[in-house]
Design a protein around this motif. Structure first.
Motif, PDB file in Angstrom:
ATOM      1  N   HIS A  60     -28.091  55.543  18.437  1.00 35.98           N
ATOM      2  CA  HIS A  60     -28.602  56.271  17.382  1.00 35.98           C
ATOM      3  C   HIS A  60     -29.916  55.376  17.267  1.00 35.98           C
ATOM      4  O   HIS A  60     -29.778  54.361  17.571  1.00 35.98           O
ATOM      5  N   ARG A  78     -32.796  56.470  14.251  1.00 38.62           N
ATOM      6  CA  ARG A  78     -33.024  56.403  13.302  1.00 38.62           C
ATOM      7  C   ARG A  78     -32.570  57.816  12.639  1.00 38.62           C
ATOM      8  O   ARG A  78     -33.051  58.789  13.196  1.00 38.62           O
ATOM      9  N   ASP A  79     -32.951  57.683  11.391  1.00 38.80           N
ATOM     10  CA  ASP A  79     -32.046  58.810  10.841  1.00 38.80           C
ATOM     11  C   ASP A  79     -31.764  59.915  11.366  1.00 38.80           C
ATOM     12  O   ASP A  79     -31.813  61.300  11.364  1.00 38.80           O
ATOM     13  N   GLY A  80     -30.331  60.081  11.936  1.00 39.29           N
ATOM     14  CA  GLY A  80     -29.703  61.262  12.652  1.00 39.29           C
ATOM     15  C   GLY A  80     -30.469  61.647  14.597  1.00 39.29           C
ATOM     16  O   GLY A  80     -30.210  62.630  14.787  1.00 39.29           O
ATOM     17  N   ARG A  89     -38.950  64.418  13.514  1.00 41.44           N
ATOM     18  CA  ARG A  89     -37.268  64.492  12.160  1.00 41.44           C
ATOM     19  C   ARG A  89     -35.948  65.482  12.110  1.00 41.44           C
ATOM     20  O   ARG A  89     -36.061  66.641  12.666  1.00 41.44           O
ATOM     21  N   LYS A  90     -35.009  64.777  11.983  1.00 43.31           N
ATOM     22  CA  LYS A  90     -33.789  66.087  12.405  1.00 43.31           C
ATOM     23  C   LYS A  90     -33.029  65.960  10.915  1.00 43.31           C
ATOM     24  O   LYS A  90     -32.694  65.349  10.272  1.00 43.31           O
ATOM     25  N   ASP A  91     -33.622  67.183  10.897  1.00 43.80           N
ATOM     26  CA  ASP A  91     -32.465  67.829   9.075  1.00 43.80           C
ATOM     27  C   ASP A  91     -31.770  68.470   8.883  1.00 43.80           C
ATOM     28  O   ASP A  91     -30.720  68.560  10.307  1.00 43.80           O
ATOM     29  N   HIS A 107     -35.029  70.683  14.410  1.00 43.07           N
ATOM     30  CA  HIS A 107     -35.817  68.912  15.178  1.00 43.07           C
ATOM     31  C   HIS A 107     -37.025  69.449  14.269  1.00 43.07           C
ATOM     32  O   HIS A 107     -37.069  70.639  14.951  1.00 43.07           O
ATOM     33  N   HIS A 123     -38.519  61.058   5.776  1.00 43.58           N
ATOM     34  CA  HIS A 123     -38.400  60.941   5.554  1.00 43.58           C
ATOM     35  C   HIS A 123     -37.976  61.679   3.331  1.00 43.58           C
ATOM     36  O   HIS A 123     -37.267  62.006   2.884  1.00 43.58           O
ATOM     37  N   GLU A 124     -39.364  61.118   3.605  1.00 43.60           N
ATOM     38  CA  GLU A 124     -39.809  60.457   2.793  1.00 43.60           C
ATOM     39  C   GLU A 124     -41.016  61.862   1.867  1.00 43.60           C
ATOM     40  O   GLU A 124     -41.063  62.664   0.576  1.00 43.60           O
ATOM     41  N   ASN A 150     -26.004  49.949  12.775  1.00 43.40           N
ATOM     42  CA  ASN A 150     -27.003  51.307  12.240  1.00 43.40           C
ATOM     43  C   ASN A 150     -27.379  51.546  13.868  1.00 43.40           C
ATOM     44  O   ASN A 150     -28.168  53.145  13.565  1.00 43.40           O
ATOM     45  N   HIS A 151     -27.764  51.542  14.615  1.00 39.36           N
ATOM     46  CA  HIS A 151     -27.776  51.735  15.863  1.00 39.36           C
ATOM     47  C   HIS A 151     -26.545  51.721  17.206  1.00 39.36           C
ATOM     48  O   HIS A 151     -26.883  51.318  18.004  1.00 39.36           O
TER      49      HIS A 151
END
Length: 196
Positions: free
Chosen positions: A140, A142-144, A66-68, A73, A25-26, A122-123
């Motif tokens: 969940h 992480r991050d979507g 990552r999912k944007d 993905h 994500h960074e 958060n999960h």
């Protein structure tokens, strides 16, 4: 070596040794197109139509997933990102462990990649209904990114659930309707699995 295979090798050469997920994500690398890689609904990874048989390789790829916001993905490195196909959820929860910690129940799932996730605020555990009107339970990660909870694990989850009767706020014949929900608690959060 095919162009697609060399693309895979190139991505692998950019991945450092991360303990757990990389900080994708960074990173904001340029989009470099699609790769012929697919995560099937059962959590199996395929490259150019063939299953990826090495668990270490799957773990490596999953660490840069990552999912944007566009809903797609991607595999992301500091230098590039490539789009891959995900049929359902990118992970599958294959095992479940329930333990008491500090007087609270904790539900921890082990994913097909070996990663563990403890359900909490958060999960979240979410249960929707698929096109065949069957439960579609997820947690969940992480991050979507979500994990499909396998059928056997979902049955185990239902077994530890409490039946909670609640007023659903709807009136019929001047009486409130009471519904009974299956509820599990983990790390101080409650999750509804469905109604009885």
């Amino acid at each position: 070596m095919t162009k697609q295979a060399s693309g895979t090798e190139h991505i692998l050469s950019q991945i450092g040794q991360f303990k757990g997920p990389a900080p994708v994500h960074e990173w904001d690398p340029p989009y470099c197109g699609e790769m012929d890689m697919r995560i099937a609904a059962d959590g199996r990874w395929y490259h150019e139509g063939s299953p990826i048989g090495r668990p270490q390789l799957v773990r490596l790829f999953s660490s840069i997933l990552r999912k944007d916001p566009d809903g797609y993905h991607y595999l992301v490195t500091p230098a590039e990102k490539v789009r891959i196909q995900v049929d359902d959820c990118p992970f599958v929860a294959q095992l479940m462990d329930v333990e008491e910690v500090g007087g609270e129940s904790q539900i921890t799932f082990t994913l097909n990649t070996g990663e563990t996730v403890t359900a909490d605020a958060n999960h979240a555990i979410e249960v929707t209904v698929d096109d065949d009107n069957q439960p579609h339970p997820t947690v969940h990660v992480r991050d979507g990114l979500w994990a499909l909870i396998s059928r056997s694990v979902f049955y185990s989850l239902v077994e530890v659930a409490d039946q909670v009767s609640r007023d659903d706020g709807k009136k019929a014949n001047n009486n409130n309707q009471i519904k009974t929900e299956l509820v599990v608690s983990s790390s101080g959060s409650e999750f509804v699995l469905g109604t009885v």
